[in-house]
Write an enzyme that holds these catalytic residues in place. Structure first.
Site, mmCIF file in Angstrom:
data_model
loop_
_atom_site.group_PDB
_atom_site.id
_atom_site.type_symbol
_atom_site.label_atom_id
_atom_site.label_comp_id
_atom_site.label_asym_id
_atom_site.label_seq_id
_atom_site.Cartn_x
_atom_site.Cartn_y
_atom_site.Cartn_z
ATOM 1 N N LYS A 132 0.437 -1.464 0.232
ATOM 2 C CA LYS A 132 0.000 0.429 -0.141
ATOM 3 C C LYS A 132 1.392 1.624 0.348
ATOM 4 O O LYS A 132 0.853 2.217 -1.107
ATOM 5 C CB LYS A 132 -0.949 -0.270 1.615
ATOM 6 C CG LYS A 132 -2.286 0.163 0.776
ATOM 7 C CD LYS A 132 -3.072 0.480 2.543
ATOM 8 C CE LYS A 132 -4.481 0.665 2.368
ATOM 9 N NZ LYS A 132 -5.190 0.696 3.772
ATOM 10 N N ALA B 95 -36.273 4.608 2.771
ATOM 11 C CA ALA B 95 -36.421 3.347 2.969
ATOM 12 C C ALA B 95 -35.686 2.676 1.660
ATOM 13 O O ALA B 95 -35.251 3.027 1.173
ATOM 14 C CB ALA B 95 -37.558 3.434 2.563
ATOM 15 N N CYS C 265 -19.120 0.459 8.476
ATOM 16 C CA CYS C 265 -19.071 1.062 9.231
ATOM 17 C C CYS C 265 -20.385 1.006 10.353
ATOM 18 O O CYS C 265 -20.672 0.327 11.684
ATOM 19 C CB CYS C 265 -19.213 2.850 9.814
ATOM 20 S SG CYS C 265 -18.237 3.696 8.808
ATOM 21 N N LYS D 224 -20.403 -2.986 11.512
ATOM 22 C CA LYS D 224 -20.027 -3.704 12.538
ATOM 23 C C LYS D 224 -20.181 -1.724 14.183
ATOM 24 O O LYS D 224 -20.049 -2.970 15.361
ATOM 25 C CB LYS D 224 -18.741 -2.898 12.209
ATOM 26 C CG LYS D 224 -17.442 -2.711 12.540
ATOM 27 C CD LYS D 224 -15.752 -3.054 12.384
ATOM 28 C CE LYS D 224 -15.938 -1.189 12.106
ATOM 29 N NZ LYS D 224 -15.011 0.142 12.947
HETATM 30 C C1 UGA Z 1 -21.455 6.429 8.293
HETATM 31 C C2 UGA Z 1 -21.531 7.700 9.188
HETATM 32 O O1 UGA Z 1 -22.741 8.739 8.035
HETATM 33 C C3 UGA Z 1 -20.571 8.987 9.370
HETATM 34 O O2 UGA Z 1 -20.640 10.338 9.822
HETATM 35 C C4 UGA Z 1 -19.681 8.095 10.290
HETATM 36 O O3 UGA Z 1 -18.312 8.292 10.563
HETATM 37 C C5 UGA Z 1 -19.220 6.678 8.735
HETATM 38 O O4 UGA Z 1 -20.113 5.487 9.025
HETATM 39 C C6 UGA Z 1 -18.277 5.871 9.807
HETATM 40 O O5 UGA Z 1 -18.307 5.668 11.034
HETATM 41 O O6 UGA Z 1 -16.690 5.779 9.525
HETATM 42 P P1 UGA Z 1 -20.985 5.757 5.690
HETATM 43 O O7 UGA Z 1 -20.818 4.058 6.146
HETATM 44 O O8 UGA Z 1 -19.998 6.175 5.050
HETATM 45 O O9 UGA Z 1 -21.127 6.607 6.895
HETATM 46 O O10 UGA Z 1 -21.651 6.177 5.002
HETATM 47 P P2 UGA Z 1 -23.589 6.653 5.490
HETATM 48 O O11 UGA Z 1 -23.866 7.056 3.982
HETATM 49 O O12 UGA Z 1 -23.833 6.844 6.649
HETATM 50 O O13 UGA Z 1 -24.696 4.706 5.230
HETATM 51 C C7 UGA Z 1 -25.007 3.999 5.398
HETATM 52 C C8 UGA Z 1 -25.580 2.991 5.042
HETATM 53 O O14 UGA Z 1 -27.165 3.660 5.173
HETATM 54 C C9 UGA Z 1 -25.486 2.752 3.563
HETATM 55 O O15 UGA Z 1 -25.369 0.904 3.091
HETATM 56 C C10 UGA Z 1 -26.695 3.066 2.833
HETATM 57 O O16 UGA Z 1 -26.923 3.196 1.720
HETATM 58 C C11 UGA Z 1 -27.758 3.332 3.998
HETATM 59 N N1 UGA Z 1 -28.477 4.173 3.879
HETATM 60 C C12 UGA Z 1 -28.149 5.730 4.300
HETATM 61 C C13 UGA Z 1 -30.175 4.275 3.789
HETATM 62 O O17 UGA Z 1 -29.903 2.782 3.637
HETATM 63 N N2 UGA Z 1 -30.864 5.039 4.176
HETATM 64 C C14 UGA Z 1 -30.779 6.450 4.567
HETATM 65 O O18 UGA Z 1 -31.414 7.017 4.139
HETATM 66 C C15 UGA Z 1 -29.303 7.248 4.154
#
Ligand code: UGA
Length: 432
Positions: free
Chosen positions: A35, A252, A260, A263
């Site tokens: 990496k 939905a 994230c 886990k």
């Molecule tokens: C998430 C958090 O949003 C961040 O604030 C945090 O820093 C990060 O985890 C982490 O702990 O490192 P991330 O996993 O990159 O970020 O993605 P998100 O945008 O939060 O989406 C997570 C999941 O939820 C995705 O599968 C998305 O499709 C789903 N989702 C999100 C829904 O099904 N509906 C929604 O309304 C929003």
């Protein structure tokens, strides 16, 4: 400031690039030689909009460099951010071995005052352990502070989230640590919440768990909407415009995934249990999320009848749009369950094909675009809401599909329009 970033995963690399872009000198360290060799050539192995360009620019200007040596980087820096992975063990507990190793290495090489900041998502009390480890392993009589500075960036919008956060949380135990971090983040001109270390650690777990709860809540409501003949998009808008609830994270669909939420939920449930609290609410959030994937499969079999022997076109494999990340992607679970039931898959994703090829090997054809995935398929299933799927040539799609059936697992289409175009269409929680 001089900053060492230990761990060059999503969080580490984005943090490093952004701090460098703000004018700091950043030393990135990772134990993975391959990496680091790639990064030294400016090759970013992850897909994150804007990141490669930002890393290259800062390399050119001498503000960011990469190495495998914790020793050199610790000695050259004033602040050390620990951004190593904290994967789940089988029981859901966070595996903190890498964090302990890094803490020991930092301790052995500390040569003057350092501020050691945990940025990885860690259980409450990890700060205490980092402190104990450094105290136990350091040779010199040098002073140090430990702080917690949880990261809230999302994959796909990581740079924007880093540069324009809603808030920054810093958990500190000394005035010196507080001043250093306030100075470091001053250019971002954003509200900073200063707490003790334990509160900062809990804030991170509570934020992710709350957001995951919102998603499972709206998914549960979508099931009720379907049964009642209501429409989840209207309901989400109706409740979301209440500022106390907000419209964010009320989409939905096929459920949440990523490295994230799944886990962190498991880790938080485990931490709570260890402290004597049974977090049943979060168990239910996880259960609803699992169920959501079965709901998509039920929808498929309702519309095309038997799954064995059928060809199913899949649009989207990443856990959300604008990333190539497939960790815990609902799409992968759904595809695997369909394959186990005897379906053949024709799949397309704009960025996650290479990673998917490594884990999905049998009964799947990786296609060159959405139309190729639709070709001779019995139905088309949308599992990730990439923008390029939103405005397809539907007449062409209809001709290519064996049956004009669309299962929209992310509610990107208008049911009325799809019906008008002659598709048998179903979304999640939508009135058809
Ligand atoms: C998430 C958090 O949003 C961040 O604030 C945090 O820093 C990060 O985890 C982490 O702990 O490192 P991330 O996993 O990159 O970020 O993605 P998100 O945008 O939060 O989406 C997570 C999941 O939820 C995705 O599968 C998305 O499709 C789903 N989702 C999100 C829904 O099904 N509906 C929604 O309304 C929003």
């Amino acid at each position: 400031m001089k900053i060492a970033i230990i761990g060059t995963g999503y969080v580490g690399l984005v943090t490093a690039a952004c701090f460098a872009d703000l004018g700091n000198r950043v030393y990135c360290v990772d134990s993975d030689r391959k990496k680091i060799t790639a990064l030294k050539k400016g090759n970013i192995i992850i897909y994150e909009p804007g990141l490669e360009e930002m890393v290259k620019r800062n390399m050119k200007e001498g503000r960011i460099s990469f190495s495998t040596s914790i020793k050199d980087s610790v000695r050259k820096s004033d602040i050390i951010f620990i951004c190593v992975g904290t994967p789940s063990k089988d029981n859901g507990e966070a595996d903190l071995l890498a964090l302990e190793d890094v803490s020991q290495e930092i301790a052995k090489n500390i040569n003057s005052y350092k501020l050691i900041v945990e940025k990885s998502t860690v259980p409450v009390e990890t700060g205490e352990w980092v402190k104990k480890t450094i105290n136990g392993f350091k040779n010199r009589r040098v002073k140090f502070d430990v702080a917690s500075n949880p990261e809230f960036l999302r994959e796909g919008t990581a740079i924007e989230d880093f540069m324009h956060p809603d808030r920054i949380v810093i958990g500190v135990e000394s005035a010196k640590a507080k001043k250093i971090l306030l100075d470091l983040y001053k250019p971002l001109n954003t509200p900073i919440v200063v707490t003790n270390i334990k509160s900062a650690e809990i804030i991170k777990h509570a934020s992710n768990s709350f957001l995951a709860t919102k998603i499972s809540f709206i998914n549960a409501i979508s099931t009720i909407c379907e049964k009642a003949g209501a429409d989840i998009e209207e309901v989400a808008k109706g409740i979301g415009l209440d500022k106390r609830i907000s419209r964010e994270f009320l989409k939905a669909g096929a459920g949440f995934g990523g490295s994230c939420f799944p886990k962190d939920l498991s880790a938080f449930i485990h931490i709570a249990e260890k402290m004597g609290y049974n977090f049943n609410l979060l168990h239910e959030v996880k259960r609803i999320n699992e169920e959501q994937k079965n709901i998509i499969i039920d929808k498929i079999s309702k519309l095309i009848w038997n799954i064995p022997g059928k060809t199913i076109g899949i649009l989207g494999l990443s856990f959300k749009p604008d990333t190539d990340d497939i960790r815990n992607a609902p799409a992968l679970d759904i595809v695997n369950r369909l394959i186990i039931q005897g379906a053949g898959i024709r799949a397309y994703d704009p960025k996650a094909m290479e990673k998917s090829k490594k884990v999905l090997k049998k009964n799947i054809t990786f296609c060159k675009d959405a139309y190729d995935a639709a070709k001779e398929s019995d139905c088309l299933v949308i599992l990730t809401e990439w923008n390029e799927f939103k405005e397809l040539d539907f007449k062409r799609l209809k001709k290519l599909l064996k049956q004009p059936v669309i299962i929209d697992g992310r509610n990107i289409y208008d049911p009325k329009m799809m019906k008008k175009l002659g598709f048998v269409y179903t979304g999640v929680g939508r009135k058809v």
